[in-house]
Motif scaffolding. Structure first.
Motif, PDB file in Angstrom:
ATOM      1  N   HIS A 128      71.869 -17.667  21.221  1.00 24.99           N
ATOM      2  CA  HIS A 128      70.884 -18.353  22.044  1.00 24.99           C
ATOM      3  C   HIS A 128      71.220 -19.834  22.141  1.00 24.99           C
ATOM      4  O   HIS A 128      72.119 -20.325  21.471  1.00 24.99           O
ATOM      5  CB  HIS A 128      69.477 -18.163  21.460  1.00 24.99           C
ATOM      6  CG  HIS A 128      69.295 -18.784  20.107  1.00 24.99           C
ATOM      7  ND1 HIS A 128      69.832 -18.234  18.960  1.00 24.99           N
ATOM      8  CD2 HIS A 128      68.665 -19.913  19.718  1.00 24.99           C
ATOM      9  CE1 HIS A 128      69.520 -18.998  17.929  1.00 24.99           C
ATOM     10  NE2 HIS A 128      68.810 -20.025  18.362  1.00 24.99           N
ATOM     11  N   GLU A 133      66.973 -20.257  25.835  1.00 23.50           N
ATOM     12  CA  GLU A 133      67.613 -19.164  26.563  1.00 23.50           C
ATOM     13  C   GLU A 133      68.123 -18.147  25.558  1.00 23.50           C
ATOM     14  O   GLU A 133      68.903 -18.469  24.670  1.00 23.50           O
ATOM     15  CB  GLU A 133      68.782 -19.682  27.403  1.00 23.50           C
ATOM     16  CG  GLU A 133      69.444 -18.570  28.203  1.00 23.50           C
ATOM     17  CD  GLU A 133      70.662 -19.054  28.982  1.00 23.50           C
ATOM     18  OE1 GLU A 133      71.570 -18.239  29.175  1.00 23.50           O
ATOM     19  OE2 GLU A 133      70.702 -20.230  29.374  1.00 23.50           O
ATOM     20  N   GLY A 166      70.347 -14.389  28.293  1.00 24.25           N
ATOM     21  CA  GLY A 166      70.488 -14.768  29.692  1.00 24.25           C
ATOM     22  C   GLY A 166      69.187 -15.123  30.390  1.00 24.25           C
ATOM     23  O   GLY A 166      69.166 -15.414  31.567  1.00 24.25           O
ATOM     24  N   LYS A 167      68.069 -15.089  29.662  1.00 24.40           N
ATOM     25  CA  LYS A 167      66.768 -15.427  30.258  1.00 24.40           C
ATOM     26  C   LYS A 167      66.291 -16.770  29.716  1.00 24.40           C
ATOM     27  O   LYS A 167      66.170 -16.947  28.514  1.00 24.40           O
ATOM     28  CB  LYS A 167      65.739 -14.351  29.951  1.00 24.40           C
ATOM     29  CG  LYS A 167      66.057 -13.036  30.621  1.00 24.40           C
ATOM     30  CD  LYS A 167      64.856 -12.122  30.566  1.00 24.40           C
ATOM     31  CE  LYS A 167      65.199 -10.761  31.094  1.00 24.40           C
ATOM     32  NZ  LYS A 167      64.988 -10.579  32.471  1.00 24.40           N
ATOM     33  N   LEU A 168      66.023 -17.690  30.634  1.00 26.25           N
ATOM     34  CA  LEU A 168      65.510 -18.999  30.270  1.00 26.25           C
ATOM     35  C   LEU A 168      64.005 -18.902  30.091  1.00 26.25           C
ATOM     36  O   LEU A 168      63.300 -18.395  30.956  1.00 26.25           O
ATOM     37  CB  LEU A 168      65.851 -20.027  31.357  1.00 26.25           C
ATOM     38  CG  LEU A 168      65.442 -21.462  31.062  1.00 26.25           C
ATOM     39  CD1 LEU A 168      66.160 -21.999  29.823  1.00 26.25           C
ATOM     40  CD2 LEU A 168      65.723 -22.342  32.262  1.00 26.25           C
ATOM     41  N   GLN A 169      63.517 -19.390  28.951  1.00 27.19           N
ATOM     42  CA  GLN A 169      62.089 -19.391  28.660  1.00 27.19           C
ATOM     43  C   GLN A 169      61.625 -20.839  28.616  1.00 27.19           C
ATOM     44  O   GLN A 169      62.126 -21.628  27.818  1.00 27.19           O
ATOM     45  CB  GLN A 169      61.814 -18.717  27.323  1.00 27.19           C
ATOM     46  CG  GLN A 169      62.286 -17.287  27.258  1.00 27.19           C
ATOM     47  CD  GLN A 169      62.247 -16.745  25.840  1.00 27.19           C
ATOM     48  OE1 GLN A 169      62.383 -17.479  24.880  1.00 27.19           O
ATOM     49  NE2 GLN A 169      62.066 -15.445  25.726  1.00 27.19           N
ATOM     50  N   SER A 190      59.438 -16.883  31.962  1.00 27.22           N
ATOM     51  CA  SER A 190      60.852 -16.500  31.934  1.00 27.22           C
ATOM     52  C   SER A 190      61.485 -16.620  33.305  1.00 27.22           C
ATOM     53  O   SER A 190      60.881 -16.230  34.297  1.00 27.22           O
ATOM     54  CB  SER A 190      60.999 -15.069  31.434  1.00 27.22           C
ATOM     55  OG  SER A 190      60.563 -14.965  30.113  1.00 27.22           O
ATOM     56  N   HIS A 191      62.673 -17.182  33.322  1.00 28.74           N
ATOM     57  CA  HIS A 191      63.420 -17.358  34.566  1.00 28.74           C
ATOM     58  C   HIS A 191      64.872 -17.001  34.310  1.00 28.74           C
ATOM     59  O   HIS A 191      65.346 -17.065  33.205  1.00 28.74           O
ATOM     60  CB  HIS A 191      63.332 -18.820  35.039  1.00 28.74           C
ATOM     61  CG  HIS A 191      61.931 -19.295  35.205  1.00 28.74           C
ATOM     62  ND1 HIS A 191      61.177 -18.968  36.285  1.00 28.74           N
ATOM     63  CD2 HIS A 191      61.147 -20.047  34.400  1.00 28.74           C
ATOM     64  CE1 HIS A 191      59.963 -19.524  36.148  1.00 28.74           C
ATOM     65  NE2 HIS A 191      59.942 -20.179  35.015  1.00 28.74           N
ATOM     66  N   ARG A 192      65.600 -16.694  35.339  1.00 30.78           N
ATOM     67  CA  ARG A 192      67.049 -16.470  35.216  1.00 30.78           C
ATOM     68  C   ARG A 192      67.775 -17.690  35.650  1.00 30.78           C
ATOM     69  O   ARG A 192      67.446 -18.485  36.369  1.00 30.78           O
ATOM     70  CB  ARG A 192      67.488 -15.291  36.079  1.00 30.78           C
ATOM     71  CG  ARG A 192      67.415 -13.989  35.288  1.00 30.78           C
ATOM     72  CD  ARG A 192      68.187 -12.944  36.032  1.00 30.78           C
ATOM     73  NE  ARG A 192      69.111 -12.085  35.472  1.00 30.78           N
ATOM     74  CZ  ARG A 192      69.816 -12.105  34.374  1.00 30.78           C
ATOM     75  NH1 ARG A 192      69.726 -13.036  33.555  1.00 30.78           N
ATOM     76  NH2 ARG A 192      70.657 -11.177  34.073  1.00 30.78           N
TER      77      ARG A 192
END
Length: 172
Positions: A81, A154, A157-160, A170-172
């Motif tokens: 991470h 992150e 692969g998911k940005l928090q 959560s975003h990509r």
């Protein structure tokens, strides 16, 4: 989100409102930390956070800094991470390994070693021991990021993006 009308303050009042009390000296005894670690729910990302004294916020050990006791059980490894805050690890006991970025060599770490992980640097830390816990002190500027409203992480692969009251977005 509702927009509100802001206040206008005299500069002297602003200075008074932004002043902070001096921090108190604090001692955390290892015996208390160790017994607390045994009675709290286990999380490989952090077992305990130290708090106390007259600092800005609960969960800080000094203004804008937190200190987490991270205990990894034998064979346990954190997910790879990265995040918006840095870590400064000091290995208290045991041995393990840390991997930075992608395609980087495994760094063996042991009691007494100190490791700096810059903000946004991918990393994973693990305990390859078959018998003893891996205990680390982890100082970090997470409270500073939280105060500024840019606490992000992150994993997989998911940005928090983390905001008080809003939970995780959560975003990509």
């Amino acid at each position: 989100m509702q927009t509100v009308e802001g206040d206008i303050l005299p500069f002297s009042e602003y200075l008074e409102l932004t002043s902070k009390p001096l921090a108190d000296p604090v001692v955390w005894k290892w015996q208390s930390i160790e017994s607390g670690a045994g009675t709290r729910p286990h999380n490989p990302q952090g077992t305990l956070a130290l708090s106390g004294g007259n600092v800005d916020e609960h969960g800080t050990v000094a203004p804008d800094l937190s200190l987490v006791i991270q205990i990894l059980k034998p064979g346990e490894t954190t997910e790879r991470h990265r995040h918006s805050f840095w870590h400064l690890y000091i290995v208290r006991s045991g041995s393990g390994e840390i991997v930075f970025g992608e395609d980087q060599p495994v760094e063996k770490i042991e009691t007494g070693d100190t490791i700096f992980v810059p903000a946004w640097c991918y990393h994973s830390i693990g305990n390859r021991s078959g018998s003893e816990p891996f205990v680390l002190y982890r100082m970090q500027n997470l409270p500073q990021n939280a105060s500024a409203g840019n606490l992000m992480r992150e994993i997989g692969g998911k940005l928090q993006i983390i905001y008080a009251g809003a939970g995780l977005a959560s975003h990509r």
